[in-house]
Design a protein around this motif. Structure first.
Motif, PDB file in Angstrom:
ATOM      1  N   TRP A 197       0.846  -1.201   0.000  1.00 14.77           N
ATOM      2  CA  TRP A 197       0.000   0.000   0.000  1.00 14.77           C
ATOM      3  C   TRP A 197       0.873   1.238   0.000  1.00 14.77           C
ATOM      4  CZ3 TRP A 197      -3.514  -1.730   4.649  1.00 14.77           C
ATOM      5  CH2 TRP A 197      -4.179  -2.905   4.283  1.00 14.77           C
ATOM      6  N   ARG A 198       1.890   1.121   0.845  1.00 17.94           N
ATOM      7  CA  ARG A 198       2.840   2.212   0.979  1.00 17.94           C
ATOM      8  C   ARG A 198       3.511   2.494  -0.352  1.00 17.94           C
ATOM      9  NH1 ARG A 198       5.500   3.414   5.750  1.00 17.94           N
ATOM     10  NH2 ARG A 198       6.583   5.358   5.428  1.00 17.94           N
ATOM     11  N   GLU A 199       3.972   1.415  -0.974  1.00 16.07           N
ATOM     12  CA  GLU A 199       4.681   1.574  -2.239  1.00 16.07           C
ATOM     13  C   GLU A 199       3.752   2.103  -3.323  1.00 16.07           C
ATOM     14  OE1 GLU A 199       7.888  -1.979  -1.311  1.00 16.07           O
ATOM     15  OE2 GLU A 199       6.183  -2.369  -2.645  1.00 16.07           O
ATOM     16  N   ALA A 200       2.526   1.575  -3.332  1.00 16.25           N
ATOM     17  CA  ALA A 200       1.556   2.040  -4.322  1.00 16.25           C
ATOM     18  C   ALA A 200       1.322   3.534  -4.158  1.00 16.25           C
ATOM     19  CB  ALA A 200       0.249   1.278  -4.173  1.00 16.25           C
ATOM     20  N   ALA A 201       1.157   3.964  -2.903  1.00 14.15           N
ATOM     21  CA  ALA A 201       0.904   5.381  -2.638  1.00 14.15           C
ATOM     22  C   ALA A 201       2.102   6.222  -3.075  1.00 14.15           C
ATOM     23  CB  ALA A 201       0.608   5.596  -1.156  1.00 14.15           C
ATOM     24  N   THR A 202       3.305   5.730  -2.752  1.00 13.47           N
ATOM     25  CA  THR A 202       4.508   6.484  -3.126  1.00 13.47           C
ATOM     26  C   THR A 202       4.625   6.582  -4.649  1.00 13.47           C
ATOM     27  OG1 THR A 202       5.470   5.418  -1.201  1.00 13.47           O
ATOM     28  CG2 THR A 202       6.943   6.745  -2.562  1.00 13.47           C
ATOM     29  N   ASN A 203       4.325   5.460  -5.324  1.00 15.67           N
ATOM     30  CA  ASN A 203       4.390   5.476  -6.786  1.00 15.67           C
ATOM     31  C   ASN A 203       3.449   6.505  -7.386  1.00 15.67           C
ATOM     32  OD1 ASN A 203       6.327   3.595  -7.010  1.00 15.67           O
ATOM     33  ND2 ASN A 203       4.930   1.863  -7.277  1.00 15.67           N
ATOM     34  N   LEU A 204       2.326   6.701  -6.715  1.00 15.85           N
ATOM     35  CA  LEU A 204       1.364   7.670  -7.225  1.00 15.85           C
ATOM     36  C   LEU A 204       1.703   9.079  -6.761  1.00 15.85           C
ATOM     37  CD1 LEU A 204      -1.853   5.579  -6.697  1.00 15.85           C
ATOM     38  CD2 LEU A 204      -0.777   6.145  -8.870  1.00 15.85           C
ATOM     39  N   GLY A 205       2.830   9.213  -6.101  1.00 15.57           N
ATOM     40  CA  GLY A 205       3.303  10.536  -5.735  1.00 15.57           C
ATOM     41  C   GLY A 205       2.881  11.034  -4.361  1.00 15.57           C
ATOM     42  N   ALA A 206       2.387  10.133  -3.508  1.00 16.97           N
ATOM     43  CA  ALA A 206       1.965  10.570  -2.177  1.00 16.97           C
ATOM     44  C   ALA A 206       3.181  10.759  -1.280  1.00 16.97           C
ATOM     45  CB  ALA A 206       1.031   9.545  -1.550  1.00 16.97           C
ATOM     46  N   THR A 207       3.132  11.758  -0.423  1.00 13.36           N
ATOM     47  CA  THR A 207       4.208  11.939   0.538  1.00 13.36           C
ATOM     48  C   THR A 207       3.926  11.048   1.741  1.00 13.36           C
ATOM     49  OG1 THR A 207       3.052  13.694   1.687  1.00 13.36           O
ATOM     50  CG2 THR A 207       4.518  14.345  -0.125  1.00 13.36           C
ATOM     51  N   HIS A 208       4.913  10.967   2.609  1.00 17.36           N
ATOM     52  CA  HIS A 208       4.791  10.209   3.847  1.00 17.36           C
ATOM     53  C   HIS A 208       3.554  10.647   4.639  1.00 17.36           C
ATOM     54  CE1 HIS A 208       6.396   7.902   7.190  1.00 17.36           C
ATOM     55  NE2 HIS A 208       6.083   8.910   7.977  1.00 17.36           N
ATOM     56  N   THR A 209       3.425  11.976   4.798  1.00 22.55           N
ATOM     57  CA  THR A 209       2.308  12.515   5.560  1.00 22.55           C
ATOM     58  C   THR A 209       0.977  12.180   4.886  1.00 22.55           C
ATOM     59  OG1 THR A 209       3.806  14.360   5.857  1.00 22.55           O
ATOM     60  CG2 THR A 209       1.619  14.570   6.837  1.00 22.55           C
ATOM     61  N   GLN A 210       0.959  12.347   3.551  1.00 15.10           N
ATOM     62  CA  GLN A 210      -0.298  12.057   2.839  1.00 15.10           C
ATOM     63  C   GLN A 210      -0.697  10.600   2.991  1.00 15.10           C
ATOM     64  OE1 GLN A 210       0.899  13.586  -0.979  1.00 15.10           O
ATOM     65  NE2 GLN A 210      -0.759  15.090  -0.942  1.00 15.10           N
TER      66      GLN A 210
END
Lengths: 303, 269
Positions: A197-210
């Motif tokens: 989930w974390r990686e998916a979010a990061t791939n989509l450009g989400a920051t740690h906080t987001q």
């Protein structure tokens, strides 16, 4: 091994039934009679007597006078203080525990930290009551080590109004068993937050906080709240720790029950029953909330 | 590959936890070794060990702990086995009952039982129970029941009870043989961790023993602590060491099967 702290409600698994499963009308139920007899005699009936005696007047007949007494300032105050200390220590222990558990699970932390932390938590969560109280007397009591240490640097905490034998002191002591319990309960939930989930979010450009704001926390929230509700009940029922520490100077419900029952102040058993009934009701409500939240969090954090 | 450096944020929280966990233990240990005037020694420990009440209260608690283990296993093992094997529909009910002791905390259980025991024990052969500390076993079995149940439930879920039982039956084993020679050996780690946690809980139990005025180990610690601070610290250290030993044993036993840490909620607080 079952995780006691988490598994308060376990969903029974459905299994194919073998030939050994009892058919309707068989006498197989006789096998569980001893257990049900025992729990009825020593758990259900005592709770039932409490409930009925809370409504029974000494002259015979039934009365609401003891329940009404709970709303007198002295008793109402005990409920408020108990609820307050349970809330405060559940929040402090809960948030503290969440951060510690999260830190221990991070990849940048050496791998040996986690087993050490859970082992110590297992010990500390079970190290409570009287010995815990005296450990804190040795630490933060008038002659305690930390008290003396601070005094050497000119900080006399007792002169500044701190005392171990007050609400604040009790709070600091309670956290010693609340924190490890929180760590043990929340680690499995934190592990349920999948790395993908974390990686998916990061791939989509989400920051740690987001990630935490929109994904992590919303998923974690039910188990977080559930764990704190459990800590609440855990603190509410504490008797040995406050008894040994304050010998009754902080007005808490369990202490009050002990006093009115054993007649140290004035023996009034029916009032003790009413107080006990109030305790059971409050803790039962917290368990029901916990079970509901657990069911919700299981949706995402299936382990 | 080298690990990335620890984020200061993680280090801060872990350090805070370590300090909060260890300072009271260090303070208690040092406090227990103080002999006044800045001197250190084992006087407090000597005083405790020479106190006959220490020995008697410790042994009483140990005895109650062992008896509670026996009674609770005798009740729980056949029940959980039977429910798994024959009455799987009852599992839901059992799960619910295992929560109840948490809802009825020791202090309320104690006063409920206090009320009940007198009229209940009318059988003449049982009246000895009213003055005997053995009556504490009755609520203790209830207090440890959630843990014992969950431990056995998980243990039995992990092995295939049905196949083991059917296999044993097919070669003509009796129910007793099945239980003692087939099922129990397979449940060793579940039984041992249930036993050790029960001992931990009973050794630390204060509420019910104190309300019934029996001098168990915890009641003794409280009694000493009310008067003397250094011996009380020594007793806290002894008690903590005991908890460490028991919990480590659980961990070592459970290691074969990826066990998790155990804690009983709302028991010895």
């Amino acid at each position: 091994m079952a995780d006691t702290t988490r598994d308060i409600t376990t969903l029974p698994m459905s299994r194919p039934r073998g030939i050994l499963v009892a058919k309707r009308g068989s006498l197989a139920w006789l096998g569980v009679v001893p257990f049900f007899l025992y729990t009825t005699l020593f758990l259900l009936l005592p709770a039932l007597w409490l409930t009925t005696d809370a409504f029974r007047s000494p002259t015979g007949g039934y009365t609401f006078s003891f329940i009404q007494k709970l709303f007198q300032s002295q008793y109402e105050n005990a409920f408020f203080t108990s609820i307050r200390i349970s809330l405060v220590t559940a929040l402090v222990g809960g948030i503290f525990g969440l951060f510690v558990a999260y830190a221990a699970l991070r990849e940048d932390v050496p791998r040996w930290v986690r087993p050490l932390l859970t082992t110590y938590s297992g010990v500390a969560a079970n190290f409570a009551g009287v010995p815990l109280a005296f450990a804190f007397v040795a630490t933060l009591g008038g002659a305690g080590l930390v008290t003396q240490f601070l005094a050497r640097f000119g900080l006399d905490i007792y002169a500044r109004g701190f005392s171990l034998y007050t609400f604040t002191g009790l709070t600091i002591t309670y956290v010693y068993f609340q924190l490890p319990l929180m760590i043990l309960i929340i680690i499995p939930s934190l592990e349920g937050i999948k790395r993908e989930w974390r990686e998916a979010a990061t791939n989509l450009g989400a920051t740690h906080t987001q990630f935490w704001r929109h994904i992590g926390l919303p998923i974690l929230f039910p188990s977080l709240l559930g764990a704190m509700v459990l800590l609440f009940g855990n603190a509410f029922s504490a008797y040995a720790t406050p008894y040994a520490l304050t010998s009754g100077s902080v007005n808490l419900v369990p202490i009050l029950i002990g006093n009115v029952t054993s007649g140290e102040v004035v023996a009034d058993p029916n009032l003790g029953d009413a107080l006990a009934l109030g305790t059971i009701v409050i803790i039962s409500i917290s368990v029901v909330i916990y079970a509901l939240l657990q069911r919700r969090s299981d949706k995402w954090l299936r382990r | 590959m080298r690990r990335p450096r620890i984020a200061p944020w993680s280090a801060f929280w872990l350090l805070l936890a370590v300090l909060y966990f260890l300072i009271p233990m260090y303070a208690t240990a040092e406090f227990s070794l103080q002999t006044g005037n800045g001197q250190y020694g084992f006087d407090a420990y000597r005083e405790i060990l020479n106190d006959p009440s220490f020995k008697s209260s410790f042994l009483l608690s140990l005895r109650l702990a062992v008896e509670t283990v026996l009674v609770s296993l005798i009740i729980m093992v056949p029940t959980v086995y039977w429910v798994h094997l024959k009455l799987p529909r009852l599992r839901r009910v059992m799960d619910f009952i295992a929560i109840l002791p948490f809802m009825v905390p020791p202090i309320t259980l104690a006063i409920g039982l206090l009320r009940e025991l007198h009229p209940l024990v009318t059988v003449r052969q049982l009246t000895w129970l009213l003055s005997s500390p053995q009556q504490l076993i009755l609520p203790y079995v209830i207090i440890v029941m959630p843990f014992t149940y969950r431990s056995l439930d998980a243990g039995m879920r992990a092995i295939d009870l049905r196949i083991l039982t059917e296999a044993a039956q097919s070669v003509g084993a009796s129910w007793l043989t099945i239980l003692f020679r087939v099922i129990l050996p397979n449940l060793r780690s579940a039984l041992l961790s249930a036993a050790f946690l029960t001992i931990t809980v009973v050794m630390g139990e204060f509420t019910i023993a104190s309300l019934n005025q029996f001098q168990t180990f915890s009641v003794y610690i409280q009694y000493i602590g009310a008067a003397k601070a250094n011996p009380a610290a020594a007793l806290s250290i002894i008690s903590f060491t005991l908890t460490w030993g028991l919990m480590l044993s659980i961990l070592i036993i459970g290691r074969q099967r990826g066990s998790q840490q155990q804690a009983q909620i709302g028991t010895t607080r």
